[in-house]
Design an enzyme around this catalytic site. Structure first.
Site, PDB file in Angstrom:
ATOM      1  CB  SER A  72     -20.161 -44.890  11.405  1.00 17.53           C
ATOM      2  OG  SER A  72     -19.987 -44.197  10.230  1.00 17.53           O
ATOM      3  CB  VAL A  97     -21.148 -35.108  11.367  1.00 22.78           C
ATOM      4  CG1 VAL A  97     -21.590 -34.083  12.585  1.00 22.78           C
ATOM      5  CG2 VAL A  97     -22.345 -35.735  10.719  1.00 22.78           C
ATOM      6  CD  GLU A  98     -19.698 -40.121   8.865  1.00 22.70           C
ATOM      7  OE1 GLU A  98     -20.313 -40.293   7.632  1.00 22.70           O
ATOM      8  OE2 GLU A  98     -20.036 -40.894   9.779  1.00 22.70           O
ATOM      9  N   GLY A  99     -17.010 -34.547   7.520  1.00 25.26           N
ATOM     10  CA  GLY A  99     -16.910 -33.732   6.141  1.00 25.26           C
ATOM     11  C   GLY A  99     -17.916 -32.780   5.902  1.00 25.26           C
TER      12      GLY A  99
END
Length: 825
Positions: free
Chosen positions: A210, A500-502
């Site tokens: 990712s 996670v990831e925003g």
């Protein structure tokens, strides 16, 4: 009667103009026609002709560009520049990141449904399918999630070795560098299947494939960097991590205090020009075991060794973790989902310039690299994990609800249980549809930044809802952790995917509509670009051209919304491929036009302050998101072959989305700073009232029944996850018990009828069966089938208990004053 005919003709003309998005000159002509027609058939012709003529004349002269630009465009441009908030470099780079796709169609207010349905779905190659059936299946069999999560607290060495040898860390790396070069669909399928067996293993797999060193190298690295690192990353020789978040910079990553300074220093015995770094990071997945650290930092050049600028911007470098000055901290305990995660820091770490991704040309491009990579990556890994958990819950919670009995009935047959079962099945269908639709875009070369934010937020939130519902149905067996518990660890892992990831809160309130409004709207970005144009004459020209097309767009959407509201979507275009979904398309036409109008009005009236009105932005984001999710569902239904049995899930999800859209718009209208504007919008969009409600009981009943028996719809819904028939796995036990429950369904019916008619009596199942045989009601073979069912049911509902868990000597647990153990029952 004549007046009614005239009004009908005018409305018909208005309908045609709204649907065809008629050019500006047609508008004054239609208004003139309206006033003239009404005046000719009433006794107040002068009162109507004069104002009608004035209005038409004014609108006509607005069509003269030189007049319009001098008296209207220039003053409006000046005002627009005054209210337009300043845009930072990082904001501009975030807006420029990625591409627009179906989200732009939704912002138009009139989506082209045939375009949606004609898009070719992504498909796995034979090699990708073989990999899923081979190494991924083998990995799932090797994984003992209870051993990992409860005992080892880490992935065992043999699993690490298998992952590396299978090159699972190299799914996104091209074959020329030793990777698998998988499509986004294959990448997602691998993560989803592993997640259905072990969240810990899935997260471990996600990071290298990712937002991390491999992806950044592929897009921005020098050829020398690619040749050296990509083969080592593909075969697991290097374990990567990416360090972005720190104590003072979470969602606001641009506020990171981590600094690099251009200077001379010693490296491998030579004095060279490089970067001296100091940083502190945390929450870094794979950080504790990483050999290669991708580091984001702000780079400064106070001595001007590279040029005249002091601040060179956010930069990303690849640094071996054994570099002097790096300290890898202890592990974080991530809710007992023990993937490797922890802090790291660097003190006066000196690195050469060619460790910057992209070399010297990559200096200052770090934020661009991050947001562009996130635009794609956020649409793959977490949605796959969420969908895998949803599919697992659908398959095995449905089976459990069919096998588990209370009051002599399967608990899944009770209406109170049907309600959460319906949500589990339907929301999983929606998750899978959105996941596959988005992967289709990514595999076509799109980097859909707004769409990836939509599915990251909504699929992880639906994962939360589905697992919460599954926990409610499993009850006590859900809260008792152990090898037999299939939902407990998925429940614990929910906040990880949310965070996670925003973080989801900010993704909904700031990113989805905040970026979408500018990127996807047909005119807003062009107007902003014109406003920032330093050439005043060119700016006025560009702004004028865009502004009046925008006004015509707004008028068209207003008329279209009103007419669709009056007809409740009827008579609008819907693809003729399946009559059973026709009304869904028509309702979405209405809501799409309503969204486009509401978004325009909100942006025009609030201007730059909408950026700070996060709750209003979030409500508009909700409408946009539900439109996208519903589009994906209708597409998915067609791609899978339009099976009638799947309509129960399609109908529930679309009805639920329509209700959510309606309520988001209701809340938007209620909270607009100028209340009369909300009243007007509500009158235009919902002139006959708000018709949508949550899916009714019959829809819920139909959706719930899709996962209470072995069927094609259940298999399609849960396709792609790990399943087994082995009886030493709780999955295999539930599968076998569900099959047997279907096999004895008729026998149970005969037995209940005999009880009702008092042909047999007995306090236990064993006594009832004995009497049934004695009375000739059941054969011995049927009794044996029922006994097999009882054994399977008993095995399926067992809960783990542990002899050595928290056990302490009597003296340690304490004794009450009356010498009775305070823990005694």
């Amino acid at each position: 009667m004549t007046l009614l005919i005239t009004a009908t003709l005018v409305l018909a003309a208005l309908w045609v103009m709204a649907n065809l998005r008629a050019p500006y000159p047609a508008v004054p002509l239609l208004i003139a026609l309206l006033f003239m027609g009404v005046s000719l058939h009433t006794g107040i012709s002068l009162l109507l002709l004069i104002p009608g003529g004035i209005v038409a004349l004014l609108l006509f002269f607005l069509g003269v560009r030189s007049v319009r630009m001098h008296f209207i465009t220039k003053p409006l441009l000046t005002q627009f520049r005054r209210v337009l908030p300043p845009m930072s470099t990082t904001e501009q780079e975030a807006l420029d990141a990625g591409t627009i796709w179906w989200d732009a169609e939704l912002f138009r207010g009139k989506p082209r449904w045939n375009k949606l349905l004609d898009m070719e779905p992504a498909e796995l190659t034979p090699q990708e399918q073989a990999y899923l059936d081979g190494p991924v299946e083998e990995l799932c069999k090797l994984i003992d999630d209870w051993q990992i999560t409860h005992h080892d607290k880490t992935i065992p060495r043999e699993i690490w070795r298998f992952i590396c040898e299978s090159r699972m860390f190299g799914m996104i790396i091209p074959k020329e560098y030793g990777g698998l070069e998988f499509s986004a669909l294959a990448h997602s399928q691998v993560v989803m299947k592993i997640a259905s067996k072990s969240i810990t293993a899935a997260v471990t797999m996600m990071v290298p494939n990712s937002l991390g060193p491999a992806k950044l190298l592929l897009h921005y690295g020098t050829e020398e960097q690619k040749q050296y690192y990509l083969p080592r990353l593909a075969n697991g020789e290097e374990i990567p991590c990416f360090a972005l978040t720190g104590p003072d910079a979470g969602s606001d990553a641009t506020a990171m205090p981590d600094k690099g300074v251009i200077c001379h220093g010693e490296f491998e015995g030579e004095r060279i020009l490089g970067i001296r770094l100091n940083w502190s990071k945390r929450y870094i997945t794979l950080g504790p075991v990483a050999t290669l650290l991708g580091l984001a930092f702000k780079l400064e050049d106070p001595s001007h060794l590279l040029g005249e600028r002091d601040d060179l911007g956010i930069t990303v470098a690849l640094i071996p973790t054994d570099t002097p000055g790096i300290e890898i901290g202890n592990r974080h305990i991530t809710l007992d989902i023990p993937f490797q995660n922890g802090p790291n820091c660097g003190r006066d770490v000196f690195i050469p310039l060619d460790w910057v991704i992209g070399g010297e040309e990559g200096i200052g491009r770090g934020w661009q690299m991050l947001v562009e990579s996130l635009a794609e990556g956020r649409g793959i890994s977490l949605p796959a994990l969420a969908t895998g958990a949803g599919k697992m819950a659908s398959r095995y919670t449905g089976a459990y609800a069919r096998v588990r009995r209370q009051f002599n009935l399967p608990i899944g047959y009770f209406e109170g249980v049907e309600e959460p079962l319906a949500r589990i099945a339907a929301l999983t269908y929606q998750m899978d549809a959105a996941r596959l639709f988005t992967l289709q875009a990514i595999d076509q070369g799109e980097k859909p930044s707004v769409i990836s934010a939509i599915i990251k937020y909504h699929l992880t939130e639906r994962y939360r809802q589905v697992i919460n519902d599954a926990m409610d149905i499993h009850g006590g067996s859900g809260i008792c952790l152990g090898p037999s518990n299939l939902v407990g660890r998925a429940y614990q892992a929910v906040p990880i995917s949310i965070t996670v990831e925003g973080a989801n809160i900010l993704t909904r309130s700031m990113i989805i509509f905040g970026q979408g409004a500018i990127r996807c709207h047909p005119y807003i970005l062009k107007e902003i670009e014109a406003a920032y144009n330093p050439d005043r004459e060119a700016a006025v020209e560009a702004f004028d051209s865009t502004l009046f097309r925008h006004i015509a767009f707004l008028i068209g959407n207003s008329a279209r919304s009103l007419l669709l509201g009056l007809a409740r979507g009827r008579f609008s275009y819907a693809p003729a491929r399946d009559s059973k979904t026709r009304r869904h398309f028509q309702h979405l036409n209405w809501m799409c036009s309503a969204f486009a109008l509401s978004a325009d009005v909100a942006m025009m009236t609030l201007g730059g302050s909408l950026k700070r009105k996060e709750r209003l932005s979030a409500r508009l984001a909700d409408v946009l998101s539900e439109l996208y999710l519903s589009s994906a569902v209708l597409k998915h239904y067609q791609v899978q072959g339009a099976h009638e049995a799947d309509l129960a899930l399609v109908n529930w999800t679309v009805e639920d989305s329509l209700y959510r859209m309606q309520e988001a718009l209701r809340s938007l209208f209620h909270n607009l700073p100028f209340p009369p504007l909300g009243w007007v919008l509500r009158l235009i969009i919902f002139p006959t009232g708000m018709p949508f409600s949550v899916p009714d009981d019959s829809a819920g009943h139909a959706a719930a029944r899709t996962i209470l028996s072995s069927s094609g719809v259940r298999d399609r819904l849960t396709e792609g996850i790990y399943t087994t028939s082995e009886m030493d796995d709780p999955r295999g036990v539930l599968e076998r018990a569900l099959e047997q429950a279907e096999a004895v369904k008729d026998i149970e019916g005969v037995l209940r009828a005999a009880q009702r008619n008092r042909l047999i009596r007995g306090d236990t199942q064993e006594a009832l069966l004995r009497d049934a045989v004695a009375e000739g009601i059941l054969s011995q073979q049927q009794v044996e089938a029922m006994q097999t069912m009882d054994c399977l049911r008993d095995k399926a509902i067992q809960v783990d208990a542990f002899e050595d868990y928290g056990k302490a000597p009597r003296a340690q647990v304490g004794v009450a004053s009356n010498d009775k153990n305070i823990y005694a029952v």
